[in-house]
Design a protein around this motif. Sequence first.
Motif, PDB file in Angstrom:
ATOM      1  N   PHE A  20       0.822  -1.207   0.000  1.00 21.52           N
ATOM      2  CA  PHE A  20       0.000   0.000   0.000  1.00 21.52           C
ATOM      3  C   PHE A  20       0.860   1.262   0.000  1.00 21.52           C
ATOM      4  O   PHE A  20       0.597   2.219  -0.734  1.00 21.52           O
ATOM      5  N   LEU A  21       1.921   1.234   0.824  1.00 25.46           N
ATOM      6  CA  LEU A  21       2.765   2.428   0.959  1.00 25.46           C
ATOM      7  C   LEU A  21       3.700   2.629  -0.228  1.00 25.46           C
ATOM      8  O   LEU A  21       3.897   3.757  -0.695  1.00 25.46           O
ATOM      9  N   PHE A  22       4.279   1.538  -0.734  1.00 18.70           N
ATOM     10  CA  PHE A  22       5.387   1.695  -1.677  1.00 18.70           C
ATOM     11  C   PHE A  22       5.140   1.069  -3.054  1.00 18.70           C
ATOM     12  O   PHE A  22       5.895   1.356  -3.997  1.00 18.70           O
ATOM     13  N   GLY A  23       4.106   0.214  -3.195  1.00 17.15           N
ATOM     14  CA  GLY A  23       3.798  -0.359  -4.494  1.00 17.15           C
ATOM     15  C   GLY A  23       4.922  -1.226  -5.047  1.00 17.15           C
ATOM     16  O   GLY A  23       5.828  -1.654  -4.330  1.00 17.15           O
ATOM     17  N   ALA A  24       4.843  -1.501  -6.355  1.00 20.66           N
ATOM     18  CA  ALA A  24       5.866  -2.302  -7.038  1.00 20.66           C
ATOM     19  C   ALA A  24       6.752  -1.360  -7.840  1.00 20.66           C
ATOM     20  O   ALA A  24       6.433  -0.996  -8.965  1.00 20.66           O
ATOM     21  N   GLY A  25       7.858  -0.965  -7.262  1.00 16.11           N
ATOM     22  CA  GLY A  25       8.741  -0.011  -7.925  1.00 16.11           C
ATOM     23  C   GLY A  25      10.079   0.086  -7.238  1.00 16.11           C
ATOM     24  O   GLY A  25      10.528  -0.848  -6.569  1.00 16.11           O
ATOM     25  N   ILE A  26      10.719   1.226  -7.365  1.00 17.34           N
ATOM     26  CA  ILE A  26      12.084   1.421  -6.877  1.00 17.34           C
ATOM     27  C   ILE A  26      12.209   1.132  -5.388  1.00 17.34           C
ATOM     28  O   ILE A  26      13.099   0.394  -4.953  1.00 17.34           O
ATOM     29  N   ALA A  27      11.321   1.709  -4.576  1.00 15.72           N
ATOM     30  CA  ALA A  27      11.460   1.616  -3.122  1.00 15.72           C
ATOM     31  C   ALA A  27      11.398   0.168  -2.633  1.00 15.72           C
ATOM     32  O   ALA A  27      12.285  -0.300  -1.905  1.00 15.72           O
ATOM     33  N   GLN A  28      10.345  -0.544  -3.024  1.00 13.14           N
ATOM     34  CA  GLN A  28      10.202  -1.909  -2.516  1.00 13.14           C
ATOM     35  C   GLN A  28      11.207  -2.864  -3.150  1.00 13.14           C
ATOM     36  O   GLN A  28      11.679  -3.807  -2.497  1.00 13.14           O
ATOM     37  N   ASP A  29      11.562  -2.652  -4.403  1.00 16.37           N
ATOM     38  CA  ASP A  29      12.629  -3.460  -5.011  1.00 16.37           C
ATOM     39  C   ASP A  29      13.917  -3.332  -4.201  1.00 16.37           C
ATOM     40  O   ASP A  29      14.598  -4.323  -3.916  1.00 16.37           O
ATOM     41  N   ALA A  30      14.268  -2.098  -3.844  1.00 13.37           N
ATOM     42  CA  ALA A  30      15.497  -1.856  -3.090  1.00 13.37           C
ATOM     43  C   ALA A  30      15.432  -2.499  -1.708  1.00 13.37           C
ATOM     44  O   ALA A  30      16.411  -3.076  -1.224  1.00 13.37           O
ATOM     45  N   TYR A  31      14.268  -2.398  -1.055  1.00 10.84           N
ATOM     46  CA  TYR A  31      14.099  -2.979   0.282  1.00 10.84           C
ATOM     47  C   TYR A  31      14.252  -4.494   0.245  1.00 10.84           C
ATOM     48  O   TYR A  31      14.963  -5.080   1.061  1.00 10.84           O
ATOM     49  N   ARG A  32      13.587  -5.130  -0.694  1.00  7.86           N
ATOM     50  CA  ARG A  32      13.666  -6.594  -0.767  1.00  7.86           C
ATOM     51  C   ARG A  32      15.079  -7.060  -1.099  1.00  7.86           C
ATOM     52  O   ARG A  32      15.553  -8.067  -0.563  1.00  7.86           O
TER      53      ARG A  32
END
Length: 496
Positions: A20-32
């Motif tokens: 919900f907060l970060f979607g499928a993109g730069i932020a969550q890719d980097a976190y994972r």
Amino acid sequence: MLSTVLSGVLALVRIKYINFLFGAGIAQDAYRAAFKLPDLLAYFLIGGAASISLITVLNRYREAGDEEGGDRALSVILTTMLVVLGVGVLLAEIFAPQYVLLANKGFRDDPLKAALCTTMTRLILPAQLFLFIGSVMSSRLQVRKIFLYQAFTPLIYNAGIILGAVFLHRQLGVTSLAVGVLAGMFIGSAVLNTIGALRTGLRYHPIVNFRDPAFIEWFKLSLPLMIGVSLVMFDGIFLNYYASLRNGGITLIGNAKDLFNAPFNVIGPAAGAASLPFFASLFQQHRLHDFSTTVGRSVSRLFSVGMIVSAWMIALAPWLMDLFRGGRFNRTDAAATTHLFVILAITLAIWSVQGIYARAFYAASDTRTPAITGTVITLLSIPVYAALFHTLDLTGLAIASDIGIFAQTASLAILLHRKKLASLTHLEYSELGRSLLAALIAYGATAAATRFLPPVSTHPKDAVTIAAASIIWAAAAGLTLVATGSKLPKRILRRK
């Protein structure tokens, strides 16, 4: 298993909120991607799970009635390896930027994503120290058949990530998740398990001694785990390496794996963690026939349950995945995740039992065979992942993951049989056949029922379809098992 159910619920809340907060993109890719270097560090320095080999060592002291010797062995192993692991963490902090670019091919053309991933990698790295402390303390508890403290570890860990996002995401963005990881691991793993171990009478004394007999024994058992590789670990690394070439690819395949792991983490690791002390005790008492039949019975029951749960997951995948849509995670993202989830769900039963087979080797003080087997399977899998990704994109990665875990699990089962540790003849084939029939009928009944229920649309309607179809699934599976004379329902119901 009760704790993993609750932890699984928290994990689903975590996934939903992060999406919900970060979607499928730069932020969550980097976190994972930020988890991969810390995980590798733990894998190669402490064999991925210190408790696996330490339980064998501590169980021997306990069987001999030497509690003082067991406490000293724990003290030496914990303190000495904290020094080693501390040096490893320091080096990993220094070389984190280089690793991020090496392990995530798609990040090389995106400096922002690489920098963000490096920052979170450095935040998560110290959590491996807390994980190691918790693993060692948990070993003492597991030898005593005490699983309560270990049960709360994943609950606190998931809660830490969620609370980190709730209170810090406006100030820190996606980095708030890494802060939550660190806090959750410190409290849930290190502090909680240490309290539990001390309450059992542990007498810990900091001792650094690389030549201590107990440390050498533990090191010899752990060395194959440290230098060998396993597809269970490297599957995620291969997925990330290729998925990073697609914006949001790591998030999509990662979500599919996480949601697939929700039921798997209830079925597999909980049973695996509980089984190791029992396996080790049987083997050290030289009750080899009981050891073999216990492994066969455990595998058969887990595989049976896994097939039936897999049928539910596949039949209801579109509605299940749509529940995690919202905010920045849109319907297209949910549909892409559904496709990958279905492919992965086919092998739920196989993922569930591979840990049992591996722990059978560990209980027999044989860490070399699974390490060599895992290394060979992993190396042979590399061209499979590459070829299928370039042919079928993310779909190919999911298929490669299925192929790899089947090869690894089958190899371990055959080797256990050849070494006369766990005979394949002790599998409950009749129960497996009944469960397969139940899974197929339950899938057919559930899929048919969804045609008369609300299609994928809103979350309330999704929930109605899942609830109603789940009743059909449970009834179809249960009636099939009873009608065919399966003992599985009674075995499940008679256990608290």
